[in-house]
Write a protein that holds these residues in place. Sequence first.
Motif, short mmCIF file in Angstrom:
data_model
loop_
_atom_site.label_atom_id
_atom_site.label_comp_id
_atom_site.label_asym_id
_atom_site.label_seq_id
_atom_site.Cartn_x
_atom_site.Cartn_y
_atom_site.Cartn_z
N ALA A 71 -49.59 54.66 9.98
CA ALA A 71 -50.64 55.01 9.02
C ALA A 71 -50.54 56.47 8.59
CB ALA A 71 -52.01 54.72 9.62
N GLU A 72 -50.28 57.34 9.59
CA GLU A 72 -50.16 58.78 9.28
C GLU A 72 -48.98 59.02 8.35
OE1 GLU A 72 -50.11 60.52 13.16
OE2 GLU A 72 -52.30 60.55 13.29
N LYS A 73 -47.88 58.35 8.65
CA LYS A 73 -46.67 58.51 7.83
C LYS A 73 -46.95 58.14 6.37
CE LYS A 73 -41.87 57.17 7.67
NZ LYS A 73 -40.91 56.15 8.04
N LEU A 74 -47.75 57.10 6.17
CA LEU A 74 -48.02 56.62 4.82
C LEU A 74 -49.25 57.28 4.19
CD1 LEU A 74 -47.47 52.80 5.48
CD2 LEU A 74 -45.87 54.36 4.38
N GLY A 75 -49.97 58.08 4.98
CA GLY A 75 -51.20 58.70 4.47
C GLY A 75 -52.32 57.70 4.24
N ILE A 76 -52.32 56.63 5.05
CA ILE A 76 -53.37 55.61 4.91
C ILE A 76 -54.45 55.89 5.96
CG2 ILE A 76 -53.87 53.14 5.26
CD1 ILE A 76 -51.05 52.56 4.18
N ARG A 88 -48.72 47.67 3.20
CA ARG A 88 -47.81 48.80 3.45
C ARG A 88 -47.83 49.18 4.94
NH1 ARG A 88 -49.93 53.40 0.62
NH2 ARG A 88 -48.00 54.50 1.05
N LEU A 89 -49.04 49.19 5.51
CA LEU A 89 -49.17 49.59 6.91
C LEU A 89 -48.41 48.62 7.83
CD1 LEU A 89 -50.44 51.39 9.09
CD2 LEU A 89 -52.44 49.89 9.06
N VAL A 90 -48.63 47.33 7.62
CA VAL A 90 -47.97 46.37 8.51
C VAL A 90 -46.46 46.41 8.34
CG1 VAL A 90 -47.82 43.92 9.18
CG2 VAL A 90 -50.02 44.89 8.51
N THR A 91 -46.01 46.59 7.11
CA THR A 91 -44.56 46.65 6.83
C THR A 91 -43.94 47.85 7.54
OG1 THR A 91 -44.96 45.61 4.70
CG2 THR A 91 -42.82 46.67 4.99
N GLU A 92 -44.64 48.99 7.51
CA GLU A 92 -44.13 50.19 8.20
C GLU A 92 -44.19 49.99 9.71
OE1 GLU A 92 -42.74 52.65 6.58
OE2 GLU A 92 -42.29 53.74 8.43
N PHE A 93 -45.27 49.39 10.17
CA PHE A 93 -45.46 49.19 11.62
C PHE A 93 -44.33 48.34 12.21
CE2 PHE A 93 -46.89 46.36 14.99
CZ PHE A 93 -47.15 47.28 15.98
N VAL A 94 -44.00 47.24 11.56
CA VAL A 94 -42.98 46.34 12.17
C VAL A 94 -41.62 47.05 12.27
CG1 VAL A 94 -44.13 44.18 11.54
CG2 VAL A 94 -42.41 45.11 10.00
#
Length: 287
Positions: A187-192, A278-284
């Motif tokens: 989340a931090e990486k994406l600014g969410i 976006r969050l889930v895609t980055e997380f996986v």
Amino acid sequence: MTAQAQPNASGSAASSHAQNVAAAAKIVTQKMGALRPKIAIILGSGLGGLADKVSDAVKISYKDLPGFPVLTVVGHSGELIAGKLGGVDVIAFKGRKHFYETDDPYPLKTMIRTAKAVGVETLFVSNAAGALRPDMKVSELMAISDHINYMGLSPLSGANDDDFGPRFVPMTDAWDMHLRAQLIVAAEKLGIPLHEGVYMAFRGPTFETPAEIRMAIKMGADAVGMSSVPDCIIARHCGLKVVGCSMLTNMGAGLSDEKLSHAHTLEMAAKGATNFERLVTEFVKLA
Ligand code: HPA
């Protein structure tokens, strides 16, 4: 394919349950080909759009998977989708049966235990929820740090399904802190914006009264909803790690002037859906 399915959902005996899981796992493994997902994602109300982001998708209707749920709620269609999300092999469950629709935990058990049987190690759960804290805004996300089971029942009540896990399950670390830390990093990486808090599950199908919301706050809850706790319990019982987040679709009853309805839930979930996806895609990718 449906011909070999055992009777679906309600009333399914524990013995045929094990057969259903084995049969469903065989079908999923066969259809997945070279895919080897280690993570399965349960898509909550209004969050099914993530399934469309899965590439090289193999889609299997729940109707073709023995013991899987037959779904009735608007906004949920029943499909297992295997494929790649952000280049990572995943399984996505689009739709699930809630405890306000049936007291039968077996359809949900079949889904989660089938994921385990095909090699999944982590269950990512998502849901729509009412927010209880003043710093939370509608259409924001909350990483679930812990839960309060206020449903008045456990999916593990009754005879233990010994084939899948032990009678007594510790819930001290029900929500995996390492995976949650990775979710926060994503989340931090994406600014969410991503809150963190305790999810309290009511059985529904009514939304809560303002008095119940005041009680939930006093009991230590940060969000309220009608799902995900059974998913977590079933997953921990069979040894899956659990991580997940709530889409905050409204403030809890009485905390704002919003009129609560399922249509409102879906509308607000849609507003936050891009961030969720976006969050889930980055997380996986990190998990
Ligand atoms: N309460 C229970 N379930 C919900 C809510 C809520 O306020 N919002 C979305 N799902």
